[in-house]
Design a protein around this motif. Structure first.
Motif, PDB file in Angstrom:
ATOM      1  N   VAL A 198      -2.653   4.216   9.230  1.00  0.00           N
ATOM      2  CA  VAL A 198      -2.689   5.664   9.490  1.00  0.00           C
ATOM      3  C   VAL A 198      -3.185   5.974  10.893  1.00  0.00           C
ATOM      4  O   VAL A 198      -2.532   6.698  11.655  1.00  0.00           O
ATOM      5  N   TRP A 199      -4.344   5.437  11.257  1.00  0.00           N
ATOM      6  CA  TRP A 199      -5.002   5.883  12.484  1.00  0.00           C
ATOM      7  C   TRP A 199      -4.596   5.073  13.712  1.00  0.00           C
ATOM      8  O   TRP A 199      -4.628   5.607  14.830  1.00  0.00           O
ATOM      9  N   TYR A 208       1.818   5.954   2.703  1.00  0.00           N
ATOM     10  CA  TYR A 208       1.990   6.726   1.480  1.00  0.00           C
ATOM     11  C   TYR A 208       2.709   5.941   0.391  1.00  0.00           C
ATOM     12  O   TYR A 208       2.373   6.071  -0.788  1.00  0.00           O
ATOM     13  N   HIS A 209       3.703   5.112   0.767  1.00  0.00           N
ATOM     14  CA  HIS A 209       4.567   4.484  -0.236  1.00  0.00           C
ATOM     15  C   HIS A 209       4.240   3.025  -0.537  1.00  0.00           C
ATOM     16  O   HIS A 209       4.573   2.543  -1.629  1.00  0.00           O
ATOM     17  N   GLU A 266      -1.345  15.816   7.287  1.00  0.00           N
ATOM     18  CA  GLU A 266      -1.132  14.745   6.307  1.00  0.00           C
ATOM     19  C   GLU A 266      -1.959  13.502   6.608  1.00  0.00           C
ATOM     20  O   GLU A 266      -2.396  12.800   5.697  1.00  0.00           O
ATOM     21  N   ALA A 267      -2.192  13.202   7.882  1.00  0.00           N
ATOM     22  CA  ALA A 267      -2.965  12.005   8.225  1.00  0.00           C
ATOM     23  C   ALA A 267      -4.367  12.060   7.636  1.00  0.00           C
ATOM     24  O   ALA A 267      -4.916  11.040   7.209  1.00  0.00           O
ATOM     25  N   TRP A 268      -4.944  13.250   7.573  1.00  0.00           N
ATOM     26  CA  TRP A 268      -6.292  13.372   7.022  1.00  0.00           C
ATOM     27  C   TRP A 268      -6.299  13.174   5.507  1.00  0.00           C
ATOM     28  O   TRP A 268      -7.280  12.723   4.944  1.00  0.00           O
ATOM     29  N   ALA A 273      -8.998  11.672   2.605  1.00  0.00           N
ATOM     30  CA  ALA A 273      -9.119  12.095   1.204  1.00  0.00           C
ATOM     31  C   ALA A 273      -8.786  10.971   0.237  1.00  0.00           C
ATOM     32  O   ALA A 273      -9.405  10.856  -0.835  1.00  0.00           O
ATOM     33  N   PHE A 274      -7.823  10.117   0.593  1.00  0.00           N
ATOM     34  CA  PHE A 274      -7.416   9.038  -0.304  1.00  0.00           C
ATOM     35  C   PHE A 274      -8.557   8.064  -0.609  1.00  0.00           C
ATOM     36  O   PHE A 274      -8.511   7.347  -1.605  1.00  0.00           O
ATOM     37  N   TYR A 275      -9.584   8.020   0.259  1.00  0.00           N
ATOM     38  CA  TYR A 275     -10.693   7.105   0.022  1.00  0.00           C
ATOM     39  C   TYR A 275     -11.645   7.633  -1.056  1.00  0.00           C
ATOM     40  O   TYR A 275     -12.266   6.854  -1.778  1.00  0.00           O
TER      41      TYR A 275
END
Length: 381
Positions: A198-199, A208-209, A266-268, A273-275
């Protein structure tokens, strides 16, 4: 003070694994001791409905898919642990036969209906996309080629679950005495991979996939099931299940996290958030089980929600297909299409249940591949 059993050591003289009792918060202990984990079918039904409404761009509840992932990891691990506790071992053969008969007949019938009978609903469908869907690697097809559109677009998440079902039971047996360590190391590895993707690389489609960037949402569910089953981290479960207001705090935090991309991008969501989301979802699952044991949240076990939860697999298989069909007959606002799409998805799910899923479940029982007694909707057994 009574010590906690080490992994693989909590056994009776006959080799059966014992689960510590009387150590968890009483409502959670009571809820987990039931033959059916109350509230989780309704929670799955709500998640399936929220995914449909999110895909229709009516509500931004993207966290719903992560809820399904974490719930799958929790339930599958709980079933494996319960089988090991009662039988002293886990049968991989029985597990894979149960999974195959539960998932694949409905999956391939849906794939045939969508791709062969009503091909316009798929959008521009390439042979590579079709093969990746048929062979359960469409998540990596979309990770490489970008998100697809059409009725097969959500099947990438089913590919992730199938990859999890393939790998986790083997790991469960291979690392019998080191399950917690293996899960924690794998989760950290996924975190690192996602952060880099991501970063550093900015590849949001891969993040994402791809299974290597999303596995933690399943594995946290596995870890929660493992720790609760072994009676570990008792202070954490007592804190989480300490009062009804904590459940609502969990829900509010999840709602704020799922709204993050609306103002940060979306990157955030994927890179931040996914963590946190899977841990909050794991807490939510236990809070729901404890609340139902205290006779709260009875609406989660209402007949409509339990009905939808038990048919959520086919509901998910067909919901984008239903969106396409309704939009052709009733063009216009998504808000006007929502109810017809829900009804049509439910009709298709019920048809799949009656003609495919329920007969295969009966066949599975007749062949002696009955799921463990502690179970949930058939999607988890």
């Amino acid at each position: 003070m009574r010590g906690l059993p080490s992994e693989g050591d909590a056994r009776t003289r006959w080799g059966q694994v014992t689960r510590p009792t009387g150590m968890l918060p009483p409502p959670l202990e009571a809820g987990l001791g039931k033959a059916r984990l109350e509230g989780l079918d309704g929670l799955r039904g709500l998640a399936a409905l929220a995914i449909l409404l999110t895909h229709m761009r009516i509500v931004p509840l993207w966290v719903s898919l992560n809820l399904i992932f974490c719930l799958s990891g929790f339930l599958i691990t709980w079933l494996l642990l319960e089988e090991e506790r009662r039988e002293g071992e886990v049968s991989l053969r029985h597990f894979y036969v149960r999974r195959t008969l539960r998932l694949m007949p409905a999956y391939y019938v849906a794939l045939w209906i969508i791709a062969v009978l009503v091909p316009p609903s798929t959008g521009p469908l390439s042979a590579d996309h079709l093969w990746s869907t048929a062979l359960y690697y469409s998540n990596y097809f979309q990770a490489v080629n970008g998100a697809t559109h059409g009725s097969l677009s959500p099947y990438w998440s089913l590919a992730i679950e199938e990859q999890f079902y393939l790998l986790w039971p083997i790991s469960f047996l291979l690392f019998r005495r080191r399950r917690t360590l293996v899960l924690l190391l794998t989760i950290v590895a996924v975190w690192w991979q996602r952060a880099v993707v991501v970063w550093s690389e900015g590849n949001l489609e891969w993040a994402y996939h791809a299974m290597d960037c999303r596995a933690d949402h399943l594995l946290v569910g596995c870890l929660v099931a493992l720790w609760v089953h072994q009676g570990r981290a008792l202070w954490l479960w007592r804190t989480i299940c300490g009062g009804p207001w904590r459940l609502w705090m969990t829900l509010l935090t999840l709602l704020l996290l799922t709204m993050l991309p609306l103002w940060k991008g979306e990157a955030w969501r994927q890179g931040a958030a996914f963590y946190a989301e899977p841990w909050l979802i794991g807490a939510l699952l236990l809070q729901v089980i404890a609340a139902r044991a205290n006779d709260r949240l009875r609406w989660l076990d209402s007949k409509p929600l339990v009905w939808l939860g038990q048919r959520s697999y086919a509901f998910y298989l067909y919901h984008v297909f239903a969106m396409d069909l309704v939009s052709r007959v009733l063009p216009g606002s998504h808000y006007l299409q929502a109810l017809p799409v829900i009804v049509l998805s439910g009709v298709l799910a019920q048809t799949s249940w009656m003609l495919i899923e329920r007969p295969t479940l009966r066949l599975r029982r007749r062949w002696g591949f009955r799921a463990p007694k502690v179970t949930q909707s058939p999607d988890a057994s």
